[in-house]
Scaffold this active site. Structure first.
Site, PDB file in Angstrom:
ATOM      1  N   TYR A 175       0.835  -1.208   0.000  1.00 46.39           N
ATOM      2  CA  TYR A 175       0.000   0.000   0.000  1.00 46.39           C
ATOM      3  C   TYR A 175       0.864   1.250   0.000  1.00 46.39           C
ATOM      4  O   TYR A 175       2.039   1.220   0.406  1.00 46.39           O
ATOM      5  CB  TYR A 175      -0.934   0.010   1.215  1.00 46.39           C
ATOM      6  CG  TYR A 175      -0.224   0.137   2.540  1.00 46.39           C
ATOM      7  CD1 TYR A 175       0.255  -0.990   3.215  1.00 46.39           C
ATOM      8  CD2 TYR A 175      -0.007   1.396   3.121  1.00 46.39           C
ATOM      9  CE1 TYR A 175       0.908  -0.873   4.426  1.00 46.39           C
ATOM     10  CE2 TYR A 175       0.648   1.517   4.336  1.00 46.39           C
ATOM     11  CZ  TYR A 175       1.103   0.383   4.993  1.00 46.39           C
ATOM     12  OH  TYR A 175       1.757   0.501   6.187  1.00 46.39           O
ATOM     13  N   CYS A 176       0.278   2.343  -0.484  1.00 44.40           N
ATOM     14  CA  CYS A 176       0.936   3.657  -0.409  1.00 44.40           C
ATOM     15  C   CYS A 176      -0.152   4.702  -0.128  1.00 44.40           C
ATOM     16  O   CYS A 176      -1.269   4.357   0.252  1.00 44.40           O
ATOM     17  CB  CYS A 176       1.718   3.955  -1.684  1.00 44.40           C
ATOM     18  SG  CYS A 176       0.696   4.036  -3.174  1.00 44.40           S
ATOM     19  N   THR A 177       0.153   5.989  -0.332  1.00 52.26           N
ATOM     20  CA  THR A 177      -0.778   7.056   0.047  1.00 52.26           C
ATOM     21  C   THR A 177      -2.069   7.038  -0.773  1.00 52.26           C
ATOM     22  O   THR A 177      -3.156   6.992  -0.229  1.00 52.26           O
ATOM     23  CB  THR A 177      -0.100   8.439  -0.145  1.00 52.26           C
ATOM     24  OG1 THR A 177       1.205   8.374   0.389  1.00 52.26           O
ATOM     25  CG2 THR A 177      -0.900   9.539   0.517  1.00 52.26           C
ATOM     26  N   GLY A 179      -2.187   5.193  -3.996  1.00 50.68           N
ATOM     27  CA  GLY A 179      -2.218   4.034  -4.882  1.00 50.68           C
ATOM     28  C   GLY A 179      -1.268   4.074  -6.069  1.00 50.68           C
ATOM     29  O   GLY A 179      -0.975   3.042  -6.652  1.00 50.68           O
ATOM     30  N   ILE A 204      -4.077   4.547   1.180  1.00 50.68           N
ATOM     31  CA  ILE A 204      -4.537   4.803   2.551  1.00 50.68           C
ATOM     32  C   ILE A 204      -5.685   5.816   2.570  1.00 50.68           C
ATOM     33  O   ILE A 204      -6.638   5.680   3.336  1.00 50.68           O
ATOM     34  CB  ILE A 204      -3.369   5.359   3.412  1.00 50.68           C
ATOM     35  CG1 ILE A 204      -2.209   4.365   3.437  1.00 50.68           C
ATOM     36  CG2 ILE A 204      -3.833   5.653   4.832  1.00 50.68           C
ATOM     37  CD1 ILE A 204      -0.896   4.979   3.916  1.00 50.68           C
TER      38      ILE A 204
END
Ligand SMILES: [Zn+2]
Length: 329
Positions: A175-177, A179, A204
């Site tokens: 996952y990241c901020t 996508g 997220i």
């Protein structure tokens, strides 16, 4: 009331320069602020402005050939968290600097919706959960049990994967901020032999809205003047630590030595003691901008709006005289 949007879309752009000029014109017309990167592989942006103007921008982008399916993460906000509009072309919209070539307009990873993601976290034990963001981002918030690579830039991720000796047969959840980094990283990991790789759809920010931040601890770092947004509900104590004093803290400042300008986590007390600098060494620089005790957490780029140049030069001259005096004395 204003809106802030975060979005990206991978689609072939044949003339990025022309696309960029046209885009900039449209954003100026709508009085929007933020930054947009455009490359032959697509668009990546974060923008803020009036709610109606943002709506018009979304319709505009979706009306362009190939961009009809663009998704936006949107929040309401009481001020615009950018002071400028930057629209520019780049080689890639996510800088990988990899020898492995990835065509994100064609090659896609496997996505999990926020609900599916939550179910995986709750029901599967043997997974490799990876926070693919930079170390200063994951420090103030992350999913429980996530592996957090100690990297400073997006493009350090590949080297970390190569060094880390992770089990390629394990199911990977990344996952990241918002996508976008996962769009490339998940394909990259598959190309490196990982058998089963999934990414969190919309990152997220999307998860926080859909699943109320369950299983996430702390806040999410964002690349605008807010620096961090809430994810965990009723968080009791900050996850990060003040880089100077070590007390629990999740507020960032830029070092006041303009030649350093490093972003670091800093408590109010330490900021006062170090006059907004990251170290004693930076405190001795003559190129320090004045420390404003009442506005400790004002982002450095915003600071220039509040101080006109003459006032700033006055302060700087005084400081230089003081320094000279100290050196001679
Ligand atoms: Zn510094």
């Amino acid at each position: 009331m204003y809106a802030v949007i975060l979005y990206y879309y991978f689609a072939r752009i044949t003339d990025p320069d022309e696309f960029c000029r046209e885009h900039k014109r449209k954003c100026q017309e709508l009085n929007l602020f933020g930054r947009i990167y455009i490359a032959s592989e697509g668009i990546n942006g974060t923008l803020s402005g009036g709610v109606e103007q943002i709506e018009e921008y979304k319709n505009y982008l979706r009306s362009l050939d190939g961009f009809a399916q663009t998704e936006f993460k949107e929040e309401r906000i009481d001020h615009v968290p950018f002071v400028k509009l930057v629209v520019k072309t780049r080689k890639e919209i996510v800088t990988l600097k990899s020898k492995v070539s990835i065509d994100s307009t064609e090659e896609k990873g496997k996505h999990l919706s926020p609900l599916e993601w939550r179910e995986h976290l709750e029901n599967e034990e043997d997974i490799l959960l990876i926070d693919v963001r930079n170390n200063y981002e994951s420090e103030i918030g992350h999913f429980k049990g996530a592996v957090k690579p100690d990297i400073k830039n997006f493009y350090d991720f590949e080297g970390w994967v190569d060094r880390s000796e992770l089990d390629k047969n394990k199911k990977v959840l990344m996952y990241c901020t918002g996508g976008i980094r996962c769009e490339k990283f998940s394909v990259l990991m598959e190309k490196k032999g990982f058998k089963d790789v999934y990414q969190l759809q919309g990152g997220i920010i999307n998860y926080a809205q859909q699943e109320d931040g369950a299983h996430f601890k702390g806040k999410c770092f964002v690349f605008d003047d807010r620096l961090a947004v809430e994810v965990e509900k009723n968080q009791k104590e900050p996850l990060g630590k003040c880089a100077i004093s070590g007390v629990p803290c999740d507020t960032y400042i830029n070092c006041h030595n303009m030649d350093c300008n490093q972003l670091f986590i800093c408590s109010k007390e330490a900021a006062i003691e170090f006059q907004g600098c990251c170290s004693k060494e930076c405190m001795t620089s003559v190129r320090c901008r004045p420390f404003l005790p009442d506005n400790i957490y004002m982002p450095s780029r915003k600071w220039y709006q509040y101080y006109d140049e003459n006032q700033w030069l006055d302060i700087r001259e005084k400081r230089e005289q003081q320094t000279t005096y100290t050196k001679e004395g």
